[in-house]
Every structure is written in structure tokens, then in C-alpha cells.
Design a protein around this motif. Sequence first.
Motif, PDB file in Angstrom:
ATOM      1  N   THR A 284      35.200  29.116  30.165  1.00 44.60           N
ATOM      2  CA  THR A 284      35.237  28.280  28.968  1.00 44.60           C
ATOM      3  C   THR A 284      36.291  28.776  27.986  1.00 44.60           C
ATOM      4  O   THR A 284      36.163  28.595  26.785  1.00 44.60           O
ATOM      5  N   HIS A 285      37.298  29.408  28.476  1.00 44.09           N
ATOM      6  CA  HIS A 285      38.347  29.961  27.613  1.00 44.09           C
ATOM      7  C   HIS A 285      39.650  29.997  28.400  1.00 44.09           C
ATOM      8  O   HIS A 285      39.665  29.872  29.628  1.00 44.09           O
ATOM      9  N   GLN A 286      40.725  30.168  27.705  1.00 46.08           N
ATOM     10  CA  GLN A 286      42.020  30.258  28.357  1.00 46.08           C
ATOM     11  C   GLN A 286      42.090  31.517  29.212  1.00 46.08           C
ATOM     12  O   GLN A 286      41.525  32.555  28.872  1.00 46.08           O
ATOM     13  N   LEU A 287      42.805  31.426  30.287  1.00 47.65           N
ATOM     14  CA  LEU A 287      43.030  32.574  31.162  1.00 47.65           C
ATOM     15  C   LEU A 287      44.392  33.177  30.873  1.00 47.65           C
ATOM     16  O   LEU A 287      45.305  32.508  30.421  1.00 47.65           O
ATOM     17  N   ALA A 288      44.498  34.448  31.123  1.00 46.84           N
ATOM     18  CA  ALA A 288      45.737  35.162  30.818  1.00 46.84           C
ATOM     19  C   ALA A 288      46.844  34.742  31.774  1.00 46.84           C
ATOM     20  O   ALA A 288      46.614  34.515  32.973  1.00 46.84           O
ATOM     21  N   SER A 289      48.039  34.639  31.241  1.00 51.00           N
ATOM     22  CA  SER A 289      49.190  34.322  32.073  1.00 51.00           C
ATOM     23  C   SER A 289      49.577  35.551  32.899  1.00 51.00           C
ATOM     24  O   SER A 289      49.200  36.678  32.571  1.00 51.00           O
ATOM     25  N   PRO A 290      50.338  35.382  33.968  1.00 49.52           N
ATOM     26  CA  PRO A 290      50.732  36.531  34.797  1.00 49.52           C
ATOM     27  C   PRO A 290      51.445  37.620  34.014  1.00 49.52           C
ATOM     28  O   PRO A 290      51.324  38.801  34.338  1.00 49.52           O
ATOM     29  N   GLY A 291      52.153  37.248  32.969  1.00 47.58           N
ATOM     30  CA  GLY A 291      52.859  38.246  32.182  1.00 47.58           C
ATOM     31  C   GLY A 291      51.959  39.065  31.290  1.00 47.58           C
ATOM     32  O   GLY A 291      52.408  40.044  30.676  1.00 47.58           O
ATOM     33  N   LYS A 292      50.672  38.690  31.190  1.00 52.39           N
ATOM     34  CA  LYS A 292      49.748  39.404  30.318  1.00 52.39           C
ATOM     35  C   LYS A 292      48.537  39.981  31.063  1.00 52.39           C
ATOM     36  O   LYS A 292      47.649  40.556  30.439  1.00 52.39           O
ATOM     37  N   THR A 293      48.482  39.828  32.369  1.00 56.23           N
ATOM     38  CA  THR A 293      47.313  40.319  33.104  1.00 56.23           C
ATOM     39  C   THR A 293      47.190  41.845  33.038  1.00 56.23           C
ATOM     40  O   THR A 293      46.096  42.379  33.173  1.00 56.23           O
ATOM     41  N   HIS A 294      48.301  42.551  32.818  1.00 51.45           N
ATOM     42  CA  HIS A 294      48.212  44.013  32.722  1.00 51.45           C
ATOM     43  C   HIS A 294      47.518  44.448  31.435  1.00 51.45           C
ATOM     44  O   HIS A 294      47.152  45.626  31.287  1.00 51.45           O
ATOM     45  N   LEU A 295      47.313  43.510  30.505  1.00 52.07           N
ATOM     46  CA  LEU A 295      46.628  43.835  29.257  1.00 52.07           C
ATOM     47  C   LEU A 295      45.134  43.581  29.317  1.00 52.07           C
ATOM     48  O   LEU A 295      44.411  43.917  28.372  1.00 52.07           O
ATOM     49  N   LEU A 296      44.634  42.981  30.407  1.00 56.75           N
ATOM     50  CA  LEU A 296      43.204  42.750  30.550  1.00 56.75           C
ATOM     51  C   LEU A 296      42.464  44.085  30.551  1.00 56.75           C
ATOM     52  O   LEU A 296      42.883  45.045  31.187  1.00 56.75           O
ATOM     53  N   ARG A 297      41.347  44.125  29.855  1.00 61.05           N
ATOM     54  CA  ARG A 297      40.650  45.403  29.670  1.00 61.05           C
ATOM     55  C   ARG A 297      40.235  46.035  30.992  1.00 61.05           C
ATOM     56  O   ARG A 297      40.418  47.232  31.194  1.00 61.05           O
ATOM     57  N   SER A 298      39.680  45.255  31.902  1.00 59.83           N
ATOM     58  CA  SER A 298      39.241  45.830  33.172  1.00 59.83           C
ATOM     59  C   SER A 298      40.403  46.143  34.096  1.00 59.83           C
ATOM     60  O   SER A 298      40.213  46.801  35.119  1.00 59.83           O
ATOM     61  N   ASN A 299      41.596  45.680  33.736  1.00 55.55           N
ATOM     62  CA  ASN A 299      42.785  45.962  34.532  1.00 55.55           C
ATOM     63  C   ASN A 299      43.565  47.152  33.974  1.00 55.55           C
ATOM     64  O   ASN A 299      44.632  47.478  34.475  1.00 55.55           O
ATOM     65  N   ARG A 300      43.017  47.785  32.936  1.00 58.66           N
ATOM     66  CA  ARG A 300      43.675  48.934  32.316  1.00 58.66           C
ATOM     67  C   ARG A 300      42.880  50.196  32.600  1.00 58.66           C
ATOM     68  O   ARG A 300      41.661  50.216  32.446  1.00 58.66           O
ATOM     69  N   GLU A 301      43.577  51.212  33.008  1.00 57.94           N
ATOM     70  CA  GLU A 301      42.934  52.494  33.299  1.00 57.94           C
ATOM     71  C   GLU A 301      43.951  53.613  33.103  1.00 57.94           C
ATOM     72  O   GLU A 301      45.108  53.502  33.506  1.00 57.94           O
ATOM     73  N   VAL A 302      43.501  54.691  32.456  1.00 54.57           N
ATOM     74  CA  VAL A 302      44.340  55.882  32.342  1.00 54.57           C
ATOM     75  C   VAL A 302      44.207  56.632  33.661  1.00 54.57           C
ATOM     76  O   VAL A 302      43.271  57.405  33.877  1.00 54.57           O
ATOM     77  N   SER A 303      45.126  56.380  34.555  1.00 59.17           N
ATOM     78  CA  SER A 303      45.036  56.900  35.916  1.00 59.17           C
ATOM     79  C   SER A 303      45.252  58.405  35.949  1.00 59.17           C
ATOM     80  O   SER A 303      45.669  59.026  34.968  1.00 59.17           O
ATOM     81  N   SER A 304      44.971  58.978  37.113  1.00 59.80           N
ATOM     82  CA  SER A 304      45.153  60.415  37.292  1.00 59.80           C
ATOM     83  C   SER A 304      46.600  60.816  37.080  1.00 59.80           C
ATOM     84  O   SER A 304      46.897  61.858  36.495  1.00 59.80           O
ATOM     85  N   GLU A 305      47.513  59.980  37.542  1.00 63.49           N
ATOM     86  CA  GLU A 305      48.938  60.270  37.361  1.00 63.49           C
ATOM     87  C   GLU A 305      49.307  60.273  35.883  1.00 63.49           C
ATOM     88  O   GLU A 305      50.037  61.160  35.415  1.00 63.49           O
ATOM     89  N   VAL A 306      48.796  59.304  35.140  1.00 60.98           N
ATOM     90  CA  VAL A 306      49.099  59.227  33.714  1.00 60.98           C
ATOM     91  C   VAL A 306      48.467  60.398  32.973  1.00 60.98           C
ATOM     92  O   VAL A 306      49.079  60.990  32.077  1.00 60.98           O
ATOM     93  N   ARG A 307      47.242  60.754  33.349  1.00 63.79           N
ATOM     94  CA  ARG A 307      46.580  61.889  32.699  1.00 63.79           C
ATOM     95  C   ARG A 307      47.350  63.183  32.937  1.00 63.79           C
ATOM     96  O   ARG A 307      47.535  63.994  32.027  1.00 63.79           O
ATOM     97  N   SER A 308      47.786  63.373  34.167  1.00 59.37           N
ATOM     98  CA  SER A 308      48.554  64.576  34.489  1.00 59.37           C
ATOM     99  C   SER A 308      49.853  64.618  33.686  1.00 59.37           C
ATOM    100  O   SER A 308      50.241  65.678  33.175  1.00 59.37           O
ATOM    101  N   LYS A 309      50.502  63.467  33.558  1.00 60.47           N
ATOM    102  CA  LYS A 309      51.742  63.405  32.782  1.00 60.47           C
ATOM    103  C   LYS A 309      51.470  63.693  31.315  1.00 60.47           C
ATOM    104  O   LYS A 309      52.261  64.380  30.647  1.00 60.47           O
TER     105      LYS A 309
END
Length: 875
Positions: A284-309
Motif C-alpha cells: 500500500t505504498h510506493q516501492l523503492a526504485s533500483p537506484g535506492k534499494t541499497h538504502l532499504l533498512r533490511s538491505n543495510r548491514e555493517v559487514s565484517s569487511e566494513v567493521r574490519s576497515k
Amino acid sequence: MSTSIAGEEEAISLGAGNDSTTARTASAPSKDESLFTGLARTFMLLNLSDSRCADAMDFGSRNLTAAELDNVANLEASNMDHDIDAAHMEFNTDQWAVERNGSLVQSVVPVGNQWAVERSGSLVQSVGSTNAVATEDDACSTFLGALVSNEHEGDGYKTPDRGINLPYCGSIYEPECDASLQPSLGMVFDTWQQGEAFYKNYAHHVGFSVRKASHHKGDGGVLVWKRFFCSRQGWRKQKEIMDEQCKKRKRKVNFTRCGCEAMIGFKRREDGKYVVARFIQSHTHQLASPGKTHLLRSNREVSSEVRSKLFTCHKALIGTSAAFRLLSEEMGGHENVGCTMRDLQNYDRDCKGIISRGDGQILIEIMQDKKRLNPSFFFDYKLDDRNRLTHVFWADGTCRKNYSIFGDVVSFDSTYRSNRYGLVFTPFTGVNHHKSCITFGAAFIPNEKIESYTWVFQTFLKAMGGVAPKLIITDEDLSMRAAIKEVFPGTIHRLCMWHILNKLPERVGRPLVQDDDFLREFMACVWDSETPDEFEARWASIISEFGLEDNSWLSDKYKMRKSWIPAYFIDFSLGGILRTTSRSESENAFFRHFLNRRLHLLEFWIRFQTALEEQRQKELLNDNATLHSEPMLETPWGIERHARDVYTHTIFGIFQDEVLAARDKCDIQNMVQVGDERITRISDGSGKIREVRYNISTKVSQCSCKLFESIGILCCHIILVLKGAGCHEIPEHYLLNRWTKTATRNVVLDANGNALEGSCTSLPPTMKKLYAETWSKIKLGMHAAKQCEENMKYFNKCISDAVEHMLKVGPSSERSKVQELESFVGTTFPDEINIHPPEVAHTKGNGRRIKRSSEQSSTNQRKKRSRGTKKAGDN
């Protein structure tokens, strides 16, 4: 998708896709029957659950209650047009339709557990169009019409009305994607985690975020069923309004919940696998465009690589924001990092929260681990009556070895604002064979009392095998002086010249300091006086000439002249510190580059280790340059060549200056020999006649300038005498080991027979080298493959295969935040806290620093200029 346009005089068919749909038309209401009653019966369906829909299909079979009539009346009053001449209703198995004689046509459509009201006319452009009003053109969804919404302003901002079971966002959206990516009823997964991953992959592909919902566990804690919702499911909870007197200012937050029903449910089968038992696709709401899917909350994670960096960047003094920008550049854009800058900042905040509880004990356990790895590491600490850490001292094997070689002179000072607890940081500093600062050890103390300094000096003496320094240099702190007198009774205590001379402008006045004659004479009196008598005569002349008899500060400094004037230490070798006024200040400035007042003890320790590594790397660079390069010779003298062979480059530069002075400036005035002693009088252009006494048999010389006694390097006068005596090398008794190239080569043992060398690291040198080589090869491969897509695909496959293999043979890569921190720090965090973090100390250096008059004057001038600029701008 097929497209049909709804007319003004016909119902909109938006069925759920039932092939056996059969349209029926209800009898039109009579003229006497209120049109409102018919509409109310239609909208009554909006609040019916699925289980009651079958019983409510016939209008005549049920009458509305008074409460339902009131609710619908309110809705009708706000959303409907009452000027209607006639209406009739159509019904089929999938929808109810309400037709009006005007341009507005509405229909009721079942959507999941809700019923949606669709309007045709200017708002609904087409059925099945992907270009809905206020939607994104590139969203992976299909628009299915407009929805009725209601709003209220009860808490200061508009939120969806929960009184009716309608979505507020205005449209129905059907996600569109490849069939292989979309879940379906009956789909089976080995574990519910696999199902979750599949659903999230689908969600992120079509443009919505997922959150976990309810679950149920059976016997033995086995998960029976698990549900996942669209992140916009449900409604924002209403918070109670507190009394106006105690009401706090609320933070403005945008609401995201809109009652979306999209979800998936997994149910456990008897064979242990999980099947998709329920799936609702529509949103019942707009869906994110492909250019914004990386901003979806469940699609965001501080990965092990990022943590190590992030950890690596923190160790290199790179902040969280700068670390994110670095990651973005390395990974080809923000969208490839896997999280936002705020996510990374929140992760850093959470890590600091984990640290804060056991900060004191973590620091002590790190030191205990280092002691186990290398027995030459020394540390000691002290707790108060509540088991809070108050004092701690540490020195690794390299620090202790350096003290055994260069520890004849020690500079000690207090540094403030280096940690969040306000503990005073007190490093012990010396000078190495390159005349660079080195650290002998460091400590934290809670205050500047005599007891604290006494504990530090006693612990330092214990760490250094009971060997006290010959001379220690500090500031004018009275507590330090008392503690040194108690712990180091045989050590000469000298005050730091920098701290005293830095106060000169404030104490005598800036106009006088700006007088070139006064400044030249004062500095010559302090630095160039070679005897106490010479200093006292010069001092008296300056006081009389510039009328400073009433200056109490100068009077106090004259009374304590034996503690800071170099002429009173002319017979003692100060290891190169004599002519340097700010060794402690230089060392403190070096550490302040790495430290700040917001650091936990663990963060301080990591940064201190980084600073120590940088300090030692500088020494290694100087050693390498000394061993593998040679300075140019300026004379054919053999003594200069010998000095180049034995001294470090820095010390040879000083010696070479003396050689050139001996050649160009020194003249022998006369020479007298008494027995084996030859007395030579030499002029050097300074206006003074130097006297050199040279023993022919022992080749021992003494000069009245006493340069060798103060810094351990021969003066130009002795060099000239040795050349005249036919010496082509520096006599051995004039070669101090502390200035030679091989000063640190000898092995030094402590009282327990442990070799004092090497810092303590949890990673063996071999592993460090392999790690560096592997990382270098990966970066080289990336650089070579980035110009060709095929090459990059091949390289990616090779790396993926290698990683998959390592995950199979090695431990799992899934680690908690605590485990990640433990891996980075190199120790295990305690489950039980026995050593609590320190209390915030209140010391003289932690308050607001009082500015000197010169600083205040400069600040006032800047303010005046700023005000003048503003006035000019206003005009």
C-alpha cells in the motif's frame, strides 16, 4: 499488464483474478430509500474480516449498528459528495461497485485482509499503469488505483487514522519481478533462515524492506512458524501526552508505518523443513526504485569487511566519517558499501557502549596477555576501595631496553585531556642516538598529589631494575619535586627550561620582550654563561639596565637558579637535553596528535600503541639511513672520517661542525708543556680564550668550554689539539656508546634473564608478512582486472571459491559485535567485572585553561576585526 480505462457511468472491474467471476446487479434503491444507507452498507464491508465476508454479501441480510452508522457517516461527511441524484450498485464475486451520475466512480476491492476503495476520474489514470500519481517511474510495481485515507492532527503531526482499516498511502502496488525470485505458496526451504534470505532477496529486488514479526516455538524450543512483514506494516503507536509541566521536548520523527499487509509466513513440516504457508504480495505504498534499494533498512548491514576497515582506520587516527568515505572510494560508490554513514556511526557508538562497562578491566587484561606473550613487558596498577582503577604504569621490553642504554637523563611531564576519565597521562621521555625522543614508560594517575607521583616513581624504579636516572627534568610542580626527593634521592633534579622561558612575556611584559636588546642579552645570560659567576654577573647587569629590581617573578627564578640555569650543570652530561628546552613538551605534543579527551582507556591504549610504533619506525628509518648511506666529508682529516664511520648521521653532523670550526675559526695562541700535560690556549672567534689540557701519555683532554662534559661530543678546541698530536681517530674514551651506530645492538637482560626487546603483538611476524602479501596480491589483481568485465568476473569467481573454501575449513565468519571487538583488540572481554573503570578525575589540567595575556590580547584583536567586518557588511 493489460490496461483498461474506467468510464464515468460504469463500475471498475478490479477483481482478484477469479476466472469464474459472474457479475450481478442488486436492485436499485427506491426514491424513498436514502442513498446514504446504501453507501453505508457498502463501506460497512471495509471493517469486516475475511471470515465474515461470505456472510455479508447480501445487503438485505444485515442491518448496520448505530456505531457503524456513526463511523460511516463521519467518513461520508468528509469524503463524499451528497449532491447525488441517483445511484445503483453492482456486485460480483470479487468486488462491490458504487456508480454515481457524476464523474466520480468508486469500487470496493478486497486486498489481503482489507478492503480498498477505488476512485476513477481525474485521479485514476489507468488500471494496471506503472505510472501512478506521485509514484516513481522506475519502481518495480504496478499501480492499482487510489485509496481513501483519513488524517488527524492529535499529536502535532499528521498520522494515519486507525479508526478504519484502510491504507493511507494512496495506492495499491503489485511488485513485478522474475518468477524465480518471487516466493509462492508451498515453496519449501531446509531452514527458516534460508526462507528469510530468499524473501529478503526478493524484497530488495522489488524495492521494500523487511522486518521480523511474530514466531511460535513448540516443544524443545523448535520454531514451529515464523513470519516476516514489510517494514511499513502496522501503525505507529500513540505515545501518552505527559502533563504540560513535565512534558519534554519531543524529537521530530517521520513515521513510516502505513498498515501495509505484505508478508510471508513459514510453517515447519514434520520432516523439519519449512514451507511458505502464507504470502501476501500487494503493498500500500510506493516501492523503492533500483537506484535506492541499497538504502532499504533490511538491505543495510555493517559487514565484517566494513567493521574490519573501521577498526583499522581508527587505529590509524581516521574517524568514522572519513573511514566511510574511504570505503566508498575503494568499493566504487556509496551504494556498494552495504550501509550508510549513519549506520557506521551507530555501530561505532555501540562498540563504545560495549567498552565502557568493563573499560578498566579490559585494559588490565590486555596488559596481562602481553605479559604472557612477552615476559619482558612490565605493568602494575592500583585500585581504590571500590575496585575502581586509579593508577596504572606500563613499559614493554623495548622501553626498558632503551632506558638501560639512554636512561642517564629522563624528562618527565604531565599531560591532560587524553582520556574521558580525566586521568593524568605521565610519559617518561629520553633521547636516543639520533637525538630523537623515545619513551621509557608511561602511567595514569588520578591527581597531582605527592602520593600519586610517589607511586609512579616507585613503580618506574621497579620496572627498571632499581636503576635510578642520573638526572630528571620536570616542570615546577611542587608535588613532583617532593616525590623525586623521596624516591630518587641521588638523582639531580632540573627544571625544564621551556616551561620557565615560556612565561617570560607574561611576567616581564610584552613591550620589554619585543625589545631586541633585552631579549638578546637575557638569552645570552641564560644559555651562554659557562660558569655560575658569569651568569650571576650578567643577570645583575640585566636587572639593573632594564629596571627590573621589583619584578617578583624574576627574583623567584634567580633564587632557584641552581635548578634551571645550564651553567650550574656544566659538569654533567645531559644527553643532549641541555640545549633543548622542550623535550617534554615536544613529546606531549606528539602524543596529543593521537589522543583526545573523549577516549576510553581501551581506545587510548590502541592509539598509544600506534604512536609508539610510529616513534620506533622513525628510529628504524634513521638506523637504516645511517647504516646504508654516508655523509659527505668536508676535510681530509682522518678524525672526521673516523667520526663518520662510528657516529649516527645526526651526531656526525654535530661533530663535523666542530671539525670545520677547528679548521676555520680556531687559532693556537700559545702552548706550554708541564710534564706529560700540554696546555694549549686557543682563540675561536667568540672573544674568549679557551684552554685545553692534553695528557700525552693517556691522550685525555679537558677544555674550558666543557662541551664534551655537557653533550658527550668533542669540541673544536680538543679536535685541533688531537690533530696537532697526530691523532687520526677519536680516542676510545671519547666515543660514548649512546651516540654510535651500534648503540642498540647489544642484548640487554632483565633481573629474571628475559631479553629486553620487541613489542608485544598477538600476531606472529610470519603471519603479519603473509597477511600483507595476500592483501597486496588482491589489490594488484583488482587493479589488473578492473578494465575488463570478463577479467573481473574471473577474478571474482577465483576469490569467491577461495573464500568459500576457507569458510568450510575455518571457523564461521558470523561473529557478534563483542567478538569482532575482541578480535580487533586481541583479548577476550570479561563476563564478570572485577576492576571497574575510573571515576572522572578533577585535576588542574582538566578545567578550562586560563589564557595568558598574549593569548587574550590576540583573541580580543580577532573579535574587534570580526565586529568591524560585520559592520562594514551591514553598511
